[in-house]
Design an enzyme around this catalytic site. Structure first.
Site, short mmCIF file in Angstrom:
data_model
loop_
_atom_site.label_atom_id
_atom_site.label_comp_id
_atom_site.label_asym_id
_atom_site.label_seq_id
_atom_site.Cartn_x
_atom_site.Cartn_y
_atom_site.Cartn_z
N LYS A 20 35.48 73.13 58.18
CA LYS A 20 35.62 72.86 56.74
C LYS A 20 34.40 73.40 55.99
O LYS A 20 34.52 74.05 54.95
CB LYS A 20 35.79 71.35 56.49
CG LYS A 20 37.16 70.84 56.93
CD LYS A 20 37.28 69.32 56.97
CE LYS A 20 38.64 68.93 57.56
NZ LYS A 20 38.85 67.49 57.75
N GLN A 67 35.37 62.10 57.31
CA GLN A 67 36.25 62.50 58.42
C GLN A 67 36.78 61.26 59.16
O GLN A 67 36.02 60.34 59.49
CB GLN A 67 35.48 63.42 59.39
CG GLN A 67 36.31 64.02 60.51
CD GLN A 67 37.40 65.00 60.02
OE1 GLN A 67 37.27 65.62 58.96
NE2 GLN A 67 38.46 65.13 60.78
N ASP A 102 40.77 64.51 49.75
CA ASP A 102 41.70 64.25 50.85
C ASP A 102 43.03 63.70 50.33
O ASP A 102 44.03 63.72 51.06
CB ASP A 102 41.11 63.19 51.79
CG ASP A 102 40.59 63.77 53.09
OD1 ASP A 102 41.15 64.77 53.56
OD2 ASP A 102 39.63 63.19 53.64
N1 GUN Z 1 41.26 63.44 60.44
C1 GUN Z 1 42.37 64.15 60.78
N2 GUN Z 1 42.89 64.78 59.70
C2 GUN Z 1 42.10 64.46 58.65
C3 GUN Z 1 42.11 64.81 57.28
O1 GUN Z 1 42.99 65.54 56.77
N3 GUN Z 1 41.10 64.28 56.53
C4 GUN Z 1 40.15 63.46 57.04
N4 GUN Z 1 39.20 62.99 56.22
N5 GUN Z 1 40.11 63.12 58.32
C5 GUN Z 1 41.08 63.61 59.11
#
Ligand code: GUN
Length: 295
Positions: free
Chosen positions: A54, A98, A121
């Site tokens: 990311k 995350q 998100d």
């Molecule tokens: N863990 C797995 N997929 C995601 C996501 O799209 N966002 C976040 N913050 N954590 C995740």
């Protein structure tokens, strides 16, 4: 029939080019640089690699990014204080914590503490509620990426029988909701299957489109699908390690067998994964424009 490959890598590349142009214009015309912070608690290798990807993508697109990694024993209070700090930091337009978080931290408390205007998100209840109502909001990244993949690959969803496997808050529930709405990649008839579904195969065999998001490697087999089905495989399962130490990945769909019956299919890796990251960037740019009252 051998399926056409739906390359998330290619579609993501096209969207990233559009975003790079948008970021350049924001900087040139308005002196705005979108900013993203990612917060990782702990040392889960999969989460580490997602967060690194990311930040790398943000950098490549000209988005300012900060990466915070916290000890696994960080308290909920400390994490909430950090979220609050970034809620009040004008350089930061998007905050991503995350998931999953360590067990001693209440995930909802943390997600609800993020300013909804920085919730790139799309997990805050304000954004979830707006999404369900079909109002303008941050769409969750994986479902948003799936909608873009379907649209840009020319998969017809209007009137289609769509079977979604998995009822998570991150993928199953939101994609079901979005695809039944009157919108692009919408107007579908939805069946949402889960662990208590009685005859999963019977549902899948009726499907024009299957979206698998369960986390069980190769669970969808060739005998479960009809000829010409379109397959979106969200699963990223680590099924071993190659001699170079890299994880060997498999999706939730038995790719080699199912591709002989499907009309189109996403690979793993190179399918939904690159789209999720790209939609996070799109949301961050959207957040920066909202903060500047440009949209
Ligand atoms: N863990 C797995 N997929 C995601 C996501 O799209 N966002 C976040 N913050 N954590 C995740």
């Amino acid at each position: 029939m051998t399926a056409k490959l739906i390359s998330g890598t290619e579609v993501a590349k096209a969207i990233r080019e559009e975003l790079t142009a948008e970021v350049t214009e924001l900087k040139g015309k308005h002196n705005i640089v979108p900013g993203l912070v990612t917060i990782l608690v702990g040392e889960d290798p999969a989460s580490q690699s997602y967060v690194a990807a990311k930040n790398k993508t943000a950098h490549a697109l000209g988005i300012y990014s900060e990466q915070v990694t916290l000890d696994p024993d960080t308290s909920e209070k400390e994490l909430l204080e950090l979220v609050d700090k970034y809620n009040n930091d004008p350089k930061i337009n998007g905050i991503l914590v995350q998931l999953p978080l360590p067990k001693h931290i209440n995930e909802a408390n943390v997600l609800y503490a993020i300013d909804p205007d920085k919730d790139v998100d799309g997990f805050h209840p304000v954004n979830v509620g707006k999404m369900v109502l079909g109002e303008k909001c941050f769409l969750p990244c994986t479902p948003h990426g799936i909608l873009e993949l379907l649209t840009r690959s020319g998969v017809e969803t209007s009137g289609a029988e769509v079977v979604i496997i998995g009822r998570s808050n991150i993928v199953g529930k939101p994609i079901a909701n979005l695809m039944l709405q009157k919108r692009e990649a919408g107007n579908a008839t939805i069946t949402l299957c889960h662990t208590r579904t009685k005859d999963m195969a019977a549902h899948c065999r009726r499907a024009d489109i299957i979206i698998a998001a369960v986390g069980v490697p190769k669970m969808v087999t060739a005998d479960m699908v009809k000829d010409g089905v379109a397959i979106i495989d969200v699963g990223v399962n680590r099924i071993g390690k190659a001699s170079n130490g890299k994880a060997i990945l498999a999706g939730d769909v038995d790719f080699d067998a199912v591709k002989e019956k499907a009309s189109c299919i996403t690979p793993v890796p190179g399918g939904v994964g690159p789209m999720t990251i790209t939609m996070l960037m799109k949301n961050t740019v959207q957040a920066a424009k909202m903060a500047a009252n440009l949209i």
